[in-house]
Structure formats: C-alpha cells, structure tokens
Design a protein around this motif. Structure first.
Motif, PDB file in Angstrom:
ATOM      1  N   GLN B  81       1.170  -1.556   0.188  1.00 28.52           N
ATOM      2  CA  GLN B  81       0.330   0.033   0.275  1.00 28.52           C
ATOM      3  C   GLN B  81       1.012   1.169  -0.394  1.00 28.52           C
ATOM      4  O   GLN B  81       2.266   1.147   0.707  1.00 28.52           O
ATOM      5  CB  GLN B  81      -1.131   0.231   1.091  1.00 28.52           C
ATOM      6  N   LEU B  82       0.353   2.206  -1.058  1.00 28.97           N
ATOM      7  CA  LEU B  82       1.147   3.122  -0.832  1.00 28.97           C
ATOM      8  C   LEU B  82       0.499   4.779  -0.128  1.00 28.97           C
ATOM      9  O   LEU B  82      -0.686   4.422  -0.954  1.00 28.97           O
ATOM     10  CB  LEU B  82       1.823   4.096  -2.911  1.00 28.97           C
ATOM     11  N   THR B  83       0.524   5.550   0.773  1.00 28.46           N
ATOM     12  CA  THR B  83       0.125   6.839   0.409  1.00 28.46           C
ATOM     13  C   THR B  83       0.700   8.145   1.040  1.00 28.46           C
ATOM     14  O   THR B  83       1.910   7.851   1.305  1.00 28.46           O
ATOM     15  CB  THR B  83      -0.434   6.428   2.641  1.00 28.46           C
ATOM     16  N   MET B  84       0.426   9.066   0.040  1.00 27.38           N
ATOM     17  CA  MET B  84       0.913  10.199   0.165  1.00 27.38           C
ATOM     18  C   MET B  84       0.085  11.320   1.158  1.00 27.38           C
ATOM     19  O   MET B  84      -1.418  10.903   1.566  1.00 27.38           O
ATOM     20  CB  MET B  84       0.509  11.055  -1.131  1.00 27.38           C
ATOM     21  N   ILE B  85       1.436  11.506   1.738  1.00 26.41           N
ATOM     22  CA  ILE B  85       1.082  12.355   3.377  1.00 26.41           C
ATOM     23  C   ILE B  85       1.952  13.886   3.248  1.00 26.41           C
ATOM     24  O   ILE B  85       2.775  14.222   3.132  1.00 26.41           O
ATOM     25  CB  ILE B  85       1.672  12.027   4.102  1.00 26.41           C
ATOM     26  N   PRO B  86       0.534  14.891   2.534  1.00 29.75           N
ATOM     27  CA  PRO B  86       0.856  15.939   2.171  1.00 29.75           C
ATOM     28  C   PRO B  86       1.503  16.733   3.917  1.00 29.75           C
ATOM     29  O   PRO B  86       1.272  16.000   4.904  1.00 29.75           O
ATOM     30  CB  PRO B  86       0.216  16.661   1.638  1.00 29.75           C
ATOM     31  N   GLY B  87       2.560  17.596   3.398  1.00 30.16           N
ATOM     32  CA  GLY B  87       3.148  17.939   5.051  1.00 30.16           C
ATOM     33  C   GLY B  87       3.318  19.398   4.917  1.00 30.16           C
ATOM     34  O   GLY B  87       3.491  19.945   3.399  1.00 30.16           O
ATOM     35  N   LEU B  88       4.161  20.692   5.643  1.00 25.58           N
ATOM     36  CA  LEU B  88       4.609  21.620   6.017  1.00 25.58           C
ATOM     37  C   LEU B  88       6.044  21.316   5.542  1.00 25.58           C
ATOM     38  O   LEU B  88       6.813  22.033   4.973  1.00 25.58           O
ATOM     39  CB  LEU B  88       4.259  22.533   7.276  1.00 25.58           C
ATOM     40  N   SER B  89       6.661  20.959   6.501  1.00 31.01           N
ATOM     41  CA  SER B  89       7.677  20.478   6.458  1.00 31.01           C
ATOM     42  C   SER B  89       8.651  20.401   4.986  1.00 31.01           C
ATOM     43  O   SER B  89       8.346  19.560   4.316  1.00 31.01           O
ATOM     44  CB  SER B  89       8.489  20.020   7.470  1.00 31.01           C
ATOM     45  N   ARG B  90      10.112  21.122   5.040  1.00 26.73           N
ATOM     46  CA  ARG B  90      10.348  20.617   4.547  1.00 26.73           C
ATOM     47  C   ARG B  90      10.414  21.203   2.568  1.00 26.73           C
ATOM     48  O   ARG B  90       9.719  20.430   1.788  1.00 26.73           O
ATOM     49  CB  ARG B  90      11.238  19.421   3.301  1.00 26.73           C
ATOM     50  N   HIS B  91       9.483  22.597   2.687  1.00 25.96           N
ATOM     51  CA  HIS B  91       9.058  23.249   1.955  1.00 25.96           C
ATOM     52  C   HIS B  91       7.492  22.740   1.239  1.00 25.96           C
ATOM     53  O   HIS B  91       7.592  22.613   0.346  1.00 25.96           O
ATOM     54  CB  HIS B  91       9.801  23.595   0.832  1.00 25.96           C
ATOM     55  N   GLY B  92       6.613  21.873   2.606  1.00 26.52           N
ATOM     56  CA  GLY B  92       5.199  21.758   1.853  1.00 26.52           C
ATOM     57  C   GLY B  92       6.111  20.754   0.751  1.00 26.52           C
ATOM     58  O   GLY B  92       5.090  20.116   0.555  1.00 26.52           O
ATOM     59  N   LEU B  94       5.251  16.490  -0.574  1.00 32.83           N
ATOM     60  CA  LEU B  94       4.521  15.582  -0.078  1.00 32.83           C
ATOM     61  C   LEU B  94       6.150  14.401   0.002  1.00 32.83           C
ATOM     62  O   LEU B  94       6.592  14.382  -0.707  1.00 32.83           O
ATOM     63  CB  LEU B  94       3.996  15.426  -1.224  1.00 32.83           C
ATOM     64  N   ARG B  95       5.132  13.262   0.936  1.00 30.89           N
ATOM     65  CA  ARG B  95       6.023  12.459   1.194  1.00 30.89           C
ATOM     66  C   ARG B  95       4.897  10.848   0.612  1.00 30.89           C
ATOM     67  O   ARG B  95       3.739  11.153   1.272  1.00 30.89           O
ATOM     68  CB  ARG B  95       6.735  12.253   2.824  1.00 30.89           C
ATOM     69  N   ALA B  96       5.957  10.209   0.534  1.00 27.16           N
ATOM     70  CA  ALA B  96       4.896   8.786   0.330  1.00 27.16           C
ATOM     71  C   ALA B  96       4.873   8.058   1.354  1.00 27.16           C
ATOM     72  O   ALA B  96       6.733   7.791   1.677  1.00 27.16           O
ATOM     73  CB  ALA B  96       5.335   8.361  -1.339  1.00 27.16           C
ATOM     74  N   GLN B  97       4.413   7.049   1.637  1.00 21.43           N
ATOM     75  CA  GLN B  97       4.375   5.985   2.802  1.00 21.43           C
ATOM     76  C   GLN B  97       4.143   4.632   2.275  1.00 21.43           C
ATOM     77  O   GLN B  97       3.319   4.517   1.595  1.00 21.43           O
ATOM     78  CB  GLN B  97       4.139   6.121   3.983  1.00 21.43           C
ATOM     79  N   ILE B  98       4.815   3.661   2.922  1.00 17.66           N
ATOM     80  CA  ILE B  98       4.753   2.582   1.950  1.00 17.66           C
ATOM     81  C   ILE B  98       4.793   1.450   3.102  1.00 17.66           C
ATOM     82  O   ILE B  98       4.952   1.813   3.984  1.00 17.66           O
ATOM     83  CB  ILE B  98       5.862   1.875   1.281  1.00 17.66           C
ATOM     84  N   GLU B  99       3.138   0.957   3.621  1.00 20.61           N
ATOM     85  CA  GLU B  99       3.285  -0.465   4.076  1.00 20.61           C
ATOM     86  C   GLU B  99       2.206  -1.262   3.488  1.00 20.61           C
ATOM     87  O   GLU B  99       2.588  -1.716   2.296  1.00 20.61           O
ATOM     88  CB  GLU B  99       1.677   0.628   5.133  1.00 20.61           C
ATOM     89  N   GLY B 100       2.229  -2.390   4.489  1.00 24.98           N
ATOM     90  CA  GLY B 100       1.108  -4.160   4.298  1.00 24.98           C
ATOM     91  C   GLY B 100       2.454  -4.309   3.158  1.00 24.98           C
ATOM     92  O   GLY B 100       2.141  -5.229   2.231  1.00 24.98           O
ATOM     93  N   VAL B 101       3.946  -4.346   2.804  1.00 23.86           N
ATOM     94  CA  VAL B 101       4.305  -5.038   1.930  1.00 23.86           C
ATOM     95  C   VAL B 101       4.841  -6.740   2.084  1.00 23.86           C
ATOM     96  O   VAL B 101       4.636  -7.359   2.865  1.00 23.86           O
ATOM     97  CB  VAL B 101       5.967  -4.847   1.357  1.00 23.86           C
ATOM     98  N   ARG B 102       3.893  -7.210   0.776  1.00 25.07           N
ATOM     99  CA  ARG B 102       3.726  -8.600   1.513  1.00 25.07           C
ATOM    100  C   ARG B 102       3.929  -9.385   0.010  1.00 25.07           C
ATOM    101  O   ARG B 102       3.678  -9.124  -1.385  1.00 25.07           O
ATOM    102  CB  ARG B 102       2.908  -9.308   2.283  1.00 25.07           C
ATOM    103  N   VAL B 103       5.138 -10.537  -0.195  1.00 21.41           N
ATOM    104  CA  VAL B 103       5.307 -11.016  -1.155  1.00 21.41           C
ATOM    105  C   VAL B 103       5.065 -12.807  -1.064  1.00 21.41           C
ATOM    106  O   VAL B 103       5.471 -13.170   0.202  1.00 21.41           O
ATOM    107  CB  VAL B 103       6.669 -11.275  -1.452  1.00 21.41           C
ATOM    108  N   ALA B 104       4.465 -13.373  -1.651  1.00 19.52           N
ATOM    109  CA  ALA B 104       3.389 -14.671  -1.453  1.00 19.52           C
ATOM    110  C   ALA B 104       4.842 -15.878  -1.726  1.00 19.52           C
ATOM    111  O   ALA B 104       6.241 -15.462  -2.137  1.00 19.52           O
ATOM    112  CB  ALA B 104       2.872 -15.427  -2.814  1.00 19.52           C
TER     113      ALA B 104
END
Lengths: 164, 164
Positions: B81-92, B94-104
């Motif tokens: 899963q990829l989540t884009m998180i807006p934020g003020l830090s580092r000149h506004g 946008l950061r991306a976060q990866i969660e729930g990584v699974r390979v069979a």
C-alpha cells in the motif's frame, strides 16, 4: 478540537498553559518558524512561501489529515500533524501517524510535548485507530526515550529514501 | 497503472512475470491470505470478513491511498500500500509511505519485491513526492537489508503504540 483547561494567569509567574487546536491559514508563518527552530530542520525550512500555503491547503481539505498547534499568549509554541491511514492489515485496522512534532525552544521541558502527543493519541482513539505510529531521528536519542516514556515501542527501523 | 513487460511463456520453465496493478474488490480474500502468510502476521489476520472489505472501500475512495497487487498466473502473489502524505515540513514536501508489503512465499527471492518497491518509488516520484518512507520490523533483519539495497537509509527509529 480545543482542549478544555483552566488557564493560569500571568501573575502566578508560571507559563500560561497552551491551548491545543487545529491550525489556521494565518498560523503558517509561525509553524514554519517552529519547523526551522531545530538543529536538524534549520537548513531545510523557510521562509513561509507559497509552497507552504499550498501544503496547508492540501492538509486542511483532507479529512484524514489534521495539523495541530499549541497556542500560548498569542504565539504558536507547538505543532504536530496527525494522519489517519486506512489499511487491510490487522482486520482492516485504521492507524494514526504523527509527523512534524515541534515545541518552541523556550517551551521545552515543561510537559507541552507530552500533552500534544497524548492529545493526538486521544484523537486517534476517538477515530477508531488501533495503532499510533511515528518515526524519530536516531540523532535525537532523547526524543526516542520521550516517546518510549509515553508507551511507544521502538520495534521497527524507520527507513527513508529521498527522491532527487 | 499496469507495468508494461514482456511475459515469459510457461514453456520456458521460468515463472511468468507478475503484472503490477491496483487492487480490485475481488482481490481482497487473496490479499488477506497474503497478509496472513507470514510468521509475524499469521496470528492477527483472516478470514476476509466485512472489516477487510470496509477498509478496502476506504482505500479505493481515497486519492492519497493506493493498494497495489502483483498478479501472476491468475493469482495475487504480492501486495503493498502506498499513501501520499502532504505536510508543511521541507517546503511543503509531499511524502509517500509504503505499508503492508507482502510477497507470496513461493515467489520470494525472485526479484518481485524489488520490482514492487521500485514501482512504488516511481509512482511516488510521478506524484511529486520528495521522500519515500516505510518502517520495517526489527525481527526481520533481512527485510531491513533489502530496503537498504534499494537506497533506503535506516536513519530513524520506528515507534508503535497499540491502542487497547
């Protein structure tokens, strides 16, 4: 959104307790100054230009993001951002993530950071989150101990990849 | 969203390369099975009940969340899963976060995880993110080394607080 708390008067000589509330657009310059008021953040922030305001608008329009500030004596003395992340794992558990925690240098060591994190945890709980998470720079070991004292466990590595 | 790649035929004896695409509602049971197919995840997942479908709908309706799957031979063999998180830090930034990584389990060690993370990084870059971040359980040191081999730096502690 604001916490209820009796304010101490200035006459007591103790600091006026901060009110925690959602950030407003006019708070942006003071929030940016707080982000810069930090050994690690100093080189990468400010001044409060359009990029910061654009990011503020994205956060304000997103129901899963909340930018909180602590206000005391008409000044912004603390900030953090809370993001709610839906996900399939752990039976579709909603998780809350804390980013961008800052307390003004003159206000540190007085429990404000603790109040802010505890407030964020209560907001997360109220929204049905099963987990609160954050990452903390290893160059700030005091910060890691602070979060551990609030019940967090440093069970994970926090990995970052800057994109050029 | 799907990656272009020449498919190897089954006759070559090599595995058919997986196609990376956004998850669909009917993928939910296989994704949940993948989440459970893991020593750490096994005790806390499944079966694919309404809670998982409700979480899927939240993700599908949120422009800042993408649930990706890898499909090969008609089976779901990977997810993240990829989540884009807006934020003020580092000149506004946008950061991306990866969660729930699974390979069979049957597909590990063949480069699929690497392709999935590289794909997520490219999606993040395309959306203007300045940073990709994730946390990795310290009980999986191989996973930490895997992310380091992709350019990530374990600069932070990843702190978690389960809410009762």
């Amino acid at each position: 959104m604001e916490t209820e708390e009796t304010e101490e008067t200035a006459e007591t000589g103790r600091p006026v307790p901060a009110v925690l509330r959602e950030a407003r657009r006019q708070d942006v310059p003071e929030i940016v100054a707080l982000l810069a008021d930090d050994a690690i953040g100093a080189g990468r922030e400010g001044p409060a230009d359009d990029a910061y305001y654009a990011a503020f608008e994205l956060i304000a329009a997103d129901q899963r993001n909340q930018l909180l500030v602590a206000e005391a004596g008409g000044r912004i003395v603390g900030t953090l951002q809370l993001t709610m992340i839906p996900g399939l794992s752990r039976h579709g558990m909603l998780r809350a993530q804390i980013e961008g925690v800052r307390v003004a240098s003159g206000q540190r060591g007085q429990g404000l950071g603790r109040r802010m994190i505890e407030h964020a945890i209560e907001v997360a709980r109220g929204q049905g989150c099963g987990l609160v998470q954050l990452t903390s720079d290893k160059r700030r070991p005091d910060a890691v101990r602070f979060y551990e004292s609030l019940g967090f466990t440093a069970s994970h590595e926090g990995l970052k990849l800057p994109l050029g």
